[in-house]
Design an enzyme around this catalytic site. Structure first.
Site, short mmCIF file in Angstrom:
data_model
loop_
_atom_site.label_atom_id
_atom_site.label_comp_id
_atom_site.label_asym_id
_atom_site.label_seq_id
_atom_site.Cartn_x
_atom_site.Cartn_y
_atom_site.Cartn_z
CG ASP A 328 -1.78 -0.98 1.41
OD1 ASP A 328 -2.24 -1.58 0.20
OD2 ASP A 328 -2.71 -0.95 2.44
CG ASP A 606 -5.87 -0.82 4.58
OD1 ASP A 606 -6.39 -1.36 3.75
OD2 ASP A 606 -5.07 0.20 4.69
CG ASP A 610 -7.15 -5.10 1.06
OD1 ASP A 610 -7.73 -4.92 -0.17
OD2 ASP A 610 -6.82 -3.97 1.78
P1 ATP Z 1 -3.56 2.68 0.04
O1 ATP Z 1 -4.03 1.52 -0.68
O2 ATP Z 1 -2.21 3.37 -0.70
O3 ATP Z 1 -3.64 2.71 1.25
P2 ATP Z 1 -5.71 4.69 -0.09
O4 ATP Z 1 -5.87 4.34 1.27
O5 ATP Z 1 -5.42 6.24 -0.66
O6 ATP Z 1 -4.38 3.83 -0.85
P3 ATP Z 1 -8.42 4.37 -0.31
O7 ATP Z 1 -8.71 4.47 1.22
O8 ATP Z 1 -9.10 3.08 -1.07
O9 ATP Z 1 -6.95 4.06 -0.78
O10 ATP Z 1 -8.77 5.72 -0.83
C1 ATP Z 1 -8.94 5.87 -2.34
C2 ATP Z 1 -9.33 7.30 -2.68
O11 ATP Z 1 -10.70 7.41 -2.04
C3 ATP Z 1 -8.68 8.24 -2.10
O12 ATP Z 1 -7.57 8.67 -3.05
C4 ATP Z 1 -9.25 9.42 -2.00
O13 ATP Z 1 -9.65 10.26 -2.97
C5 ATP Z 1 -10.67 8.78 -1.35
N1 ATP Z 1 -11.05 8.78 -0.18
C6 ATP Z 1 -10.08 8.30 0.80
N2 ATP Z 1 -10.83 8.28 1.93
C7 ATP Z 1 -11.81 9.10 1.92
C8 ATP Z 1 -12.78 9.27 2.94
N3 ATP Z 1 -12.68 9.16 4.03
N4 ATP Z 1 -13.82 10.39 2.46
C9 ATP Z 1 -13.94 10.59 0.91
N5 ATP Z 1 -13.01 9.99 0.16
C10 ATP Z 1 -11.93 9.37 0.59
#
Ligand code: ATP
Length: 879
Positions: A328, A606, A610
C-alpha cells in the site's frame, strides 16, 4: 445486568435498562462495571499440561531404543551403563521440555500483542480501548472489517451487514438494523443484534454492549477459542519426516549389524549389543527437531522486536523467500501524517500554511473559503484535540487534516448529523447530511473524478486537469461538493449531477525516510517492490519517484487492469511497479499474475475486502494500526507500526531464520554421520571401538545438542540482504549439503581413527586412546560450529572469530564439561575415561584447527567458483 431480551426491546428501552445513553458511559462508570463484570474475555484453551508436555518428550524412536537398551544392559548386569543411559534419556527430556516451554511462551506472548481493540463512546467522546475492557452499557462504533467485540444491540445502523458463520454456520452476510424483532426470534433472525466474534462486512453501526465475556452467545457455546498452534514450518515438518524415516532406517541397519557381528563375526553378544546401540545413538539426528523449534521461536521473537508479528509460523519461512513485495502507499510508504497545503476553488488557487494537525495557520491569498471549510468539517468522522501541547487525531489522519484546515478558515463549524453514506473504497466518496444555521445540507467529499461526475454547472474537463496538476506534485487530492436536502435522509440515487462543486484540496503526506532506505535495501536483495494504491495515478507516480521504485512513471490504473485478461496481465505485471485506483479484487488478480510468473509474493492490506488477496499471497501482511480485524486474521504477518521498513526487516529476519535452520541441519547431520561411520567401520573391520557407546551418548546428546543450540541464536550474516531470494522449491537436502555431510563425516572419521591409532601406537591404554578419540570428536564439533556460523562468507575475520556471547557461552560450558569427564575420577569411572596428557591435549586441538582450515579452504574455493559462474544470483522470475 445482561439483557437477554434486548432484541425485543426498543433502542431507548435497551439503553435505559443498561443505564446508558447515546453518549455512552462515563469513564468512572465503565471502570466500576469492569470491576463488577470482569474483563470481556474468554478463557484460553489451556495448552497441554506440564506433565503431559514432559511425557511427550519420551515419545520418540531414540528414547525407545535407549530404554530398550537399558533393559538389556540391566539384564546383563552392566549397571553403570544402564544408569548412564537412563540419565541421558532424562537429561534429554528435560532439555526438550525446557526448550519447548520457552518456544510456546514466546508464541503466547506474540498472540498477546494482537489483542483486539474497540472504538467506544465514553463521556460522549470517541476513544479506543482494549476489547477486554468493554462493559455492558458501552456504546461501540463499528466499521467494515471489525470483529464484533461483545454482544451488541444495534442502536444506529447504516447499510450494515454481518457475517455470522461462527454462530449460525451461514456464510452469507446478513443485513442488520436497529429495529426490534419478536421476542421468540431465533438467534439467526435477531437482526438488531450483533454477536461477539462475528464480522462486520459492510456499513457502519453503533451498538450498546448487552453481554461480555462468557455471558456472550459465543462464550456460552464455548466456541472461538484460538487453538494452540503447533510450532512447525514446511522446512521443520520436512526435517521431522526425514528424521523419523532415517531413524527407522538406522534401527534396521543396526539390527542387521548386530546379527552380522554376532553370527558372522562371532563377537561377544553384550559387547556387540552396546556397540550397535552406539551406532544407533550416533546416527539418529535426535537433537534436530528440538533445536529447529527453538530456532523458530527465537526468529519469531526477533521479528516481534522489529514490529513484525508472526501469526502463522510458516510465514517466517515464506517472508524470507519473497521475490516481490506489493505494498500500500498511504501510511506504509508515506507517514500518513497529512496536511492540507493547496486549495483550488472556482474563485482561484490558495496556499495553506501550518504545522501538523493544529487548526492554526494562514491561508493566502485572502478569499472566502467558508463553504468549503464547512464541507470539510461536517463530512468527517475524525476528531482532533490537544494532547500534551500537541495536536493529535482520533480517526482517519486525512479527515483530521481536513478538520485542521476547516479550523484555520472558519474556526468552529456547527451542524448536527442526520444521515451519512459512509466512505467505501469501491465508490470512493462519503456524504453527510447535517442540520446547521443554513438549513439541511448534504456535503460530499471524495476522489475528484467521482465527485466531479456528481456536480453540475462546471467545466469538468478543466477541473480534471487542475486535479491532475495537484496530484503530479505528490498531493493527495479530494473534491468537495454540497447540495441542500429537503428530507432527513440522503437520497443516494439522486446524487448524480445534482451537487454544487465547492473546490479541490491537496494534502501532503510525505514519504517515510526509512521506507526510501528499505526500498533500496529490497532492490539490492533482488526483491521487486510494487505500489498498489487506491489513490490517484498522478499522486501514486509522484510518491513512487520520491520513494525510489524502479519504474515510477509507468502507472496502470484499476480501470486499465480490468480490460486486460489474465495472460496479458501476467505479461505486463513484471514491468509495471505502480498500480493506482485499484480495488481489492485487482489486488487478488495481481497476486495471481505475479505468482503465475513464478514469483513469491508478499502483499499488504488493511480492509475487509483485502482478505482474499492476503490469503492468496505467499506472505499476507496486514497493518496493525489502520488494518481491520478481518485483514489481520487473514494475514500471516501483522506490522505493529504499519511501516514498509518493517517488511524489509521481516524479510531479513526471515532469511536469517532460514539460514539458521539450514545451519542447524548442516551442523547436526555430518556430526551424526561421522560418529556412526566410526563405529560401523570399526565393527566391520573387526577393530576395537575407538569410542564406546556410553561416550557416544555423551558426545551426541549433551555436547552436540548444546553446541547446535548456539546456532539458533545466530545473528544475520553480513550480505544477507545482498543475495537474491532463495527459490521456494529449492530442496533442503541439496547437492551442496550432501557434499558437506560426506566431506565433514570423512574428515571426522579420519581424525578420530587417526588419534586413536596414534594413541595405541604410543603405547597408551585402550581407555586413554578412547578418551582421546572422544575429546577429538568434541573439539571437531566446536571447530565445525565456528565454520558453520558463516556459510555464505568467510570465517576468517575478527568478527567471525569473536563470535557471539551465546557461542562462547556454549563453548566454555562444553570445554568445562569435557575437562570434567576427562579428569574427575568419579566421572572417569562412569564414562570409562582416563586423564589425557597435556601434550596429547594440544595435539587434539591442533588437529581440530587443521580440520577447520581444510573445510574453510574448501568453502572459499567453492564460493569463488560459484561467484565466477554467476550462480549466486539465479534468475527468479522464470517458471
Ligand atoms: P492505499 O491503498 O495506498 O492505502 P488509499 O488509502 O489512498 O490507498 P483508499 O482508502 O481506497 O486508498 O482511497 C482511495 C481514494 O478515495 C482516495 O484517493 C481518496 O480520493 C478517496 N478517499 C479516501 N478516504 C476517503 C474518505 N474518508 N472520504 C472521502 N474520500 C476518501
Amino acid at each position: 445486568m445482561a439483557l437477554p431480551d434486548a432484541h425485543a426491546q426498543s433502542v431507548a428501552g435497551c439503553l435505559a435498562a443498561l443505564g446508558s445513553g447515546p453518549d455512552g458511559l462515563s469513564a468512572a462508570e465503565a471502570a466500576r462495571r469492569l470491576g463488577e463484570h470482569g474483563p470481556n474475555r474468554l478463557a484460553e484453551v489451556r495448552g497441554r499440561g506440564m506433565a503431559a508436555r514432559f511425557l511427550v518428550q519420551f515419545d520418540n524412536v531414540l528414547v525407545y531404543v535407549l530404554l530398550g537398551a537399558s533393559v538389556v544392559t540391566g539384564a546383563m548386569g552392566h549397571w553403570i551403563d544402564t544408569g548412564v543411559i537412563l540419565a541421558v534419556v532424562l537429561a534429554n527430556a528435560v532439555i526438550g521440555f525446557v526448550q519447548e516451554g520457552k518456544a510456546e511462551a514466546a508464541m503466547a506472548a506474540i498472540r498477546g500483542l494482537l489483542a483486539p481493540r474497540a472504538a467506544v463512546l465514553r463521556d460522549g467522546r470517541r476513544v479506543t480501548v482494549a476489547g477486554a475492557h468493554l462493559v455492558p452499557g458501552d456504546i461501540v462504533l463499528l466499521e467494515p472489517g471489525d470483529r464484533v467485540p461483545a454482544d451488541l444491540r444495534v442502536t444506529v445502523a447504516r447499510g450494515l451487514f454481518a457475517q455470522e458463520a461462527i454462530l449460525t454456520g451461514e456464510s452469507v452476510p446478513v443485513e442488520k438494523s436497529a429495529r426490534a424483532v419478536a421476542a421468540d426470534a431465533l438467534l439467526g433472525d435477531r437482526s438488531c443484534m450483533l454477536w461477539s466474534g462475528t464480522l462486520v462486512t459492510q456499513g457502519t453501526a453503533h451498538g450498546v454492549v448487552v453481554a461480555t465475556g462468557h455471558a456472550t452467545e459465543v462464550g456460552r457455546i464455548g466456541g472461538l477459542l484460538a487453538g494452540v498452534e503447533t510450532l512447525s514450518t514446511p522446512l521443520v515438518a520436512q526435517m521431522d519426516h526425514f528424521a523419523r524415516w532415517l531413524s527407522f532406517l538406522i534401527l534396521l541397519a543396526s539390527a542387521l549389524l548386530l546379527a552380522f557381528g554376532y553370527f558372522v563375526g562371532h563377537h561377544d553378544f553384550s559387547e556387540m549389543f552396546m556397540a550397535v546401540v552406539g551406532v544407533a545413538v550416533a546416527a539418529i539426528p535426535e537433537g534436530l527437531p528440538a533445536v529447529m523449534t527453538i530456532t523458530l521461536a527465537i526468529g519469531v521473537q526477533a521479528m516481534a522486536r522489529r514490529n513484525a508479528i508472526v501469526r502463522h509460523l510458516p510465514a517466517i519461512e515464506a517472508i524470507g523467500s519473497v521475490s516481490v513485495i506489493c505494498t500500500d502507499k498511504t501510511g506504509t510508504l508515506t507517514r500518513n501524517e497529512m496536511m492540507v497545503v493547496a486549495v483550488e476553488t472556482p474563485e482561484g488557487s490558495f496556499e495553506v500554511a501550518g504545522e501538523g494537525y493544529a487548526p492554526e495557520g494562514r491561508v493566502a491569498p485572502e478569499g472566502d473559503l467558508t463553504r468549503l471549510a464547512r464541507a470539510a468539517a461536517l463530512c468527517n468522522d475524525a476528531a482532533i484535540g490537544r494532547k500534551g501541547g500537541h495536536w493529535t487525531v482520533e480517526g482517519d489522519p486525512m479527515e483530521g487534516a481536513l478538520l485542521a484546515f476547516a479550523g484555520k478558515v472558519a474556526g468552529r463549524v456547527e451542524g448536527a448529523r442526520l444521515d451519512v453514506v459512509p466512505f467505501d473504497s469501491r465508490h470512493r466518496f462519503m456524504a453527510v447530511l447535517s442540520e446547521g444555521p443554513d438549513g439541511r445540507l448534504t456535503h460530499v467529499k471524495g476522489a475528484p473524478e467521482r465527485v466531479l461526475r456528481m456536480c453540475s454547472g462546471i467545466d469538468a474537463h478543466d477541473w480534471h486537469h487542475r486535479a491532475e496538476a495537484l496530484a503530479r506534485q505528490g498531493l493527495r487530492v479530494l473534491a468537495l461538493a454540497e447540495r441542500s436536502e429537503p428530507g432527513a435522509r440522503i437520497e443516494e440515487a439522486t446524487l448524480e449531477g445534482s451537487l454544487t462543486f465547492l473546490g479541490l484540496v491537496g494534502l501532503i503526506d510525505p514519504p517515510r525516510p526509512e521506507a526510501v532506505a528499505a526500498v533500496s535495501e529490497c532492490r539490492a536483495a533482488g526483491i521487486r517492490v510494487k505500489m498498489i494504491t487506491g489513490d490517484h495515478a498522478g499522486t501514486a507516480a509522484a510518491i513512487a519517484r520520491q520513494i525510489g521504485l524502479e519504474h515510477p512513471d509507468r502507472v496502470l490504473t484499476g480501470a486499465e487492469l480490468d480490460k486486460l485478461d489474465d495472460a496479458e496481465l501476467a505479461n505486463l505485471v513484471t514491468s509495471v511497479d505502480v498500480f493506482a485506483r485499484t480495488s481489492p479484487e485487482d489486488k487478488l488478480r495481481l497476486v495471481a499474475a505475479l505468482q503465475a510468473r513464478g514469483l513469491s509474493v508478499a502483499m499488504t492490506g488493511d480492509g475487509v475486502n483485502d482478505a482474499p488477496a492476503l490469503k492468496r499471497a505467499d506472505a499476507g501482511i496486514a497493518m496493525g494500526r489502520k488494518g481491520s480485524e478481518a485483514a489481520k486474521e487473514a494475514a500471516d504477518l501483522v506490522l505493529a507500526d504499519d511501516n514498509f521498513a518493517t517488511i524489509a526487516a521481516a524479510v531479513r529476519e526471515g532469511r536469517t531464520v532460514y539460514d539458521n535452520l539450514r545451519k542447524v541441519i548442516s551442523f547436526e547431520l555430518p556430526t551424526n554421520a561421522g560418529e556412526a561411520l566410526t563405529v560401523v567401520l570399526a565393527l566391520l573391520a573387526g577393530l576395537a571401538l575407538p569410542i564406546t557407546a556410553v561416550q557416544i551418548l555423551w558426545v551426541n546428546l549433551i555436547t552436540g545438542i548444546t553446541l547446535g543450540l548456539a546456532l539458533a541464536f545466530e545473528p544475520t550474516e553480513p550480505g544477507t540482504m545482498a543475495r537474491a531470494p532463495r527459490r521456494r522449491d529449492a530442496p533442503i537436502l541439496s547437492g551442496a549439503l550432501v557434499w558437506h555431510v560426506v566431506l565433514v563425516a570423512s574428515l571426522f572419521l579420519a581424525a578420530v581413527f587417526g588419534i586413536f591409532a596414534y594413541a595405541i601406537d604410543r603405547g597408551h591404554s585402550l581407555a586413554l586412546a578412547r578418551t582421546m578419540a572422544m575429546n577429538m570428536l568434541v573439539v571437531l564439533e566446536v571447530f565445525h560450529l565456528f565454520f558453520i556460523r558463516n556459510i555464505h562468507g568467510t570465517s576468517l575475520t575478527w568478527t567471525a572469530v569473536r563470535g557471539t556471547p551465546v557461542v562462547w557461552a556454549v563453548v566454555v560450558a562444553i570445554t568445562a564439561a569435557q575437562l570434567a569427564v576427562t579428569y574427575l575420577p568419579p566421572l572417569q569411572t562412569i564414562l570409562g575415561t582416563e586423564a589425557v596428557p597435556l601434550r596429547d591435549g594440544f595435539l587434539i586441538v591442533a588437529i581440530g584447527a587443521a580440520f577447520f582450515a581444510l573445510v574453510e579452504i574448501e568453502k572459499q574455493m567453492r564460493l569463488g567458483l560459484n561467484g565466477r559462474l554467476g550462480r549466486s544470483t539465479p534468475p527468479v522470475d522464470q517458471p
